[in-house]
Design a protein around this motif. Structure first.
Motif, short mmCIF file in Angstrom:
data_model
loop_
_atom_site.label_atom_id
_atom_site.label_comp_id
_atom_site.label_asym_id
_atom_site.label_seq_id
_atom_site.Cartn_x
_atom_site.Cartn_y
_atom_site.Cartn_z
N ALA A 159 -0.43 17.55 55.98
CA ALA A 159 -0.30 19.00 55.78
C ALA A 159 -0.44 19.36 54.31
CB ALA A 159 1.04 19.47 56.32
N GLY A 160 0.10 18.53 53.42
CA GLY A 160 -0.02 18.80 51.99
C GLY A 160 -1.46 18.70 51.50
N ILE A 161 -2.18 17.70 51.98
CA ILE A 161 -3.57 17.55 51.57
C ILE A 161 -4.42 18.69 52.13
CG2 ILE A 161 -5.62 16.08 51.84
CD1 ILE A 161 -3.70 13.68 51.63
N LEU A 162 -4.16 19.08 53.38
CA LEU A 162 -4.89 20.22 53.96
C LEU A 162 -4.61 21.49 53.17
CD1 LEU A 162 -4.45 19.66 57.80
CD2 LEU A 162 -6.59 19.62 56.51
N ALA A 163 -3.37 21.66 52.72
CA ALA A 163 -3.03 22.86 51.95
C ALA A 163 -3.75 22.87 50.61
CB ALA A 163 -1.52 22.93 51.74
N MET A 164 -3.85 21.71 49.98
CA MET A 164 -4.50 21.65 48.66
C MET A 164 -6.02 21.87 48.79
SD MET A 164 -2.20 20.98 46.35
CE MET A 164 -2.06 19.70 45.15
N LEU A 165 -6.62 21.31 49.83
CA LEU A 165 -8.08 21.37 49.96
C LEU A 165 -8.57 22.60 50.71
CD1 LEU A 165 -8.85 17.62 50.73
CD2 LEU A 165 -8.98 18.81 48.53
N LEU A 166 -7.89 22.95 51.80
CA LEU A 166 -8.36 24.04 52.67
C LEU A 166 -7.32 25.15 52.84
CD1 LEU A 166 -10.00 21.82 55.42
CD2 LEU A 166 -11.17 23.10 53.62
N GLY A 167 -6.40 25.26 51.87
CA GLY A 167 -5.36 26.29 51.94
C GLY A 167 -5.91 27.70 51.89
N VAL A 168 -7.10 27.86 51.35
CA VAL A 168 -7.73 29.18 51.28
C VAL A 168 -7.91 29.75 52.68
CG1 VAL A 168 -9.84 30.40 50.61
CG2 VAL A 168 -8.92 28.61 49.14
N MET B 266 -5.17 33.35 47.97
CA MET B 266 -4.93 32.36 49.02
C MET B 266 -5.07 30.94 48.47
SD MET B 266 -4.04 34.08 51.61
CE MET B 266 -3.38 35.28 50.50
N PHE B 267 -5.95 30.74 47.50
CA PHE B 267 -6.09 29.43 46.86
C PHE B 267 -4.80 29.05 46.13
CE2 PHE B 267 -7.07 26.95 43.04
CZ PHE B 267 -7.55 25.79 43.65
N ILE B 268 -4.26 30.00 45.37
CA ILE B 268 -3.01 29.74 44.66
C ILE B 268 -1.88 29.48 45.65
CG2 ILE B 268 -1.29 30.79 43.13
CD1 ILE B 268 -3.66 32.27 41.80
N TRP B 269 -1.82 30.28 46.73
CA TRP B 269 -0.81 30.10 47.75
C TRP B 269 -0.93 28.71 48.38
CZ3 TRP B 269 -0.21 34.09 52.33
CH2 TRP B 269 0.89 33.76 53.09
N GLY B 270 -2.14 28.30 48.69
CA GLY B 270 -2.36 26.99 49.30
C GLY B 270 -1.96 25.85 48.39
N VAL B 271 -2.29 25.96 47.10
CA VAL B 271 -1.92 24.90 46.15
C VAL B 271 -0.41 24.81 46.03
CG1 VAL B 271 -2.01 24.22 43.72
CG2 VAL B 271 -4.09 24.93 44.89
N LEU B 272 0.26 25.96 45.93
CA LEU B 272 1.72 25.94 45.82
C LEU B 272 2.38 25.37 47.07
CD1 LEU B 272 2.38 29.35 44.02
CD2 LEU B 272 2.48 27.04 43.06
N GLU B 273 1.89 25.74 48.25
CA GLU B 273 2.45 25.17 49.48
C GLU B 273 2.13 23.69 49.59
OE1 GLU B 273 1.51 27.39 52.99
OE2 GLU B 273 3.23 28.70 52.66
N GLY B 274 0.96 23.27 49.12
CA GLY B 274 0.63 21.85 49.12
C GLY B 274 1.58 21.06 48.25
N ILE B 275 1.91 21.60 47.08
CA ILE B 275 2.87 20.93 46.20
C ILE B 275 4.24 20.86 46.86
CG2 ILE B 275 4.11 21.18 44.01
CD1 ILE B 275 1.50 22.35 42.85
#
Length: 107
Positions: free
Chosen positions: A39-48, A80-89
């Motif tokens: 889930a973290g990797i998906l959030a970092m790569l495809l969180g947009v 959405m990119f920033i949101w995805g990176v933050l959720e991935g972290i």
């Protein structure tokens, strides 16, 4: 109108109880336990596109992220990119450790 003189001029506050999953909660029979790392990797790569939200079972949030990215002609994709990176972290760090159904994520 309420009189707050007895409360030091502060309105009364209500804090609703938060849902706390029980430690060691096992998934229901037939329910696959989700991976925190995936889930973290998906959030970092495809969180947009909200793919990690779909993976964790939160389809309404995933759909919202997808539609914001697509319907704003790419301008909302920055947020959405920033949101995805933050959720991935947060996912990789362990601060988000349950899926949409309240089942703990496996490592």
């Amino acid at each position: 109108m309420a009189d707050y003189r007895n409360y030091n001029n502060h309105p009364p506050m209500y804090n609703p109880p938060q849902y706390q999953p029980q430690a060691g909660m096992e998934p229901p029979p037939g329910y696959p336990q989700k991976s925190r790392v995936a889930a973290g990797i998906l959030a970092m790569l495809l969180g947009v596109y909200g793919i990690h939200s779909f993976y964790l079972g939160d389809t309404s949030r995933g759909l919202m992220q997808l539609l914001i990215s697509l319907l704003t002609c790419g301008f909302g994709a920055i947020a959405m990119f920033i949101w995805g990176v933050l959720e991935g972290i947060k996912l990789l760090d362990g601060r988000i450790n349950i899926d949409a159904n309240g089942v703990f994520l496996k490592d």
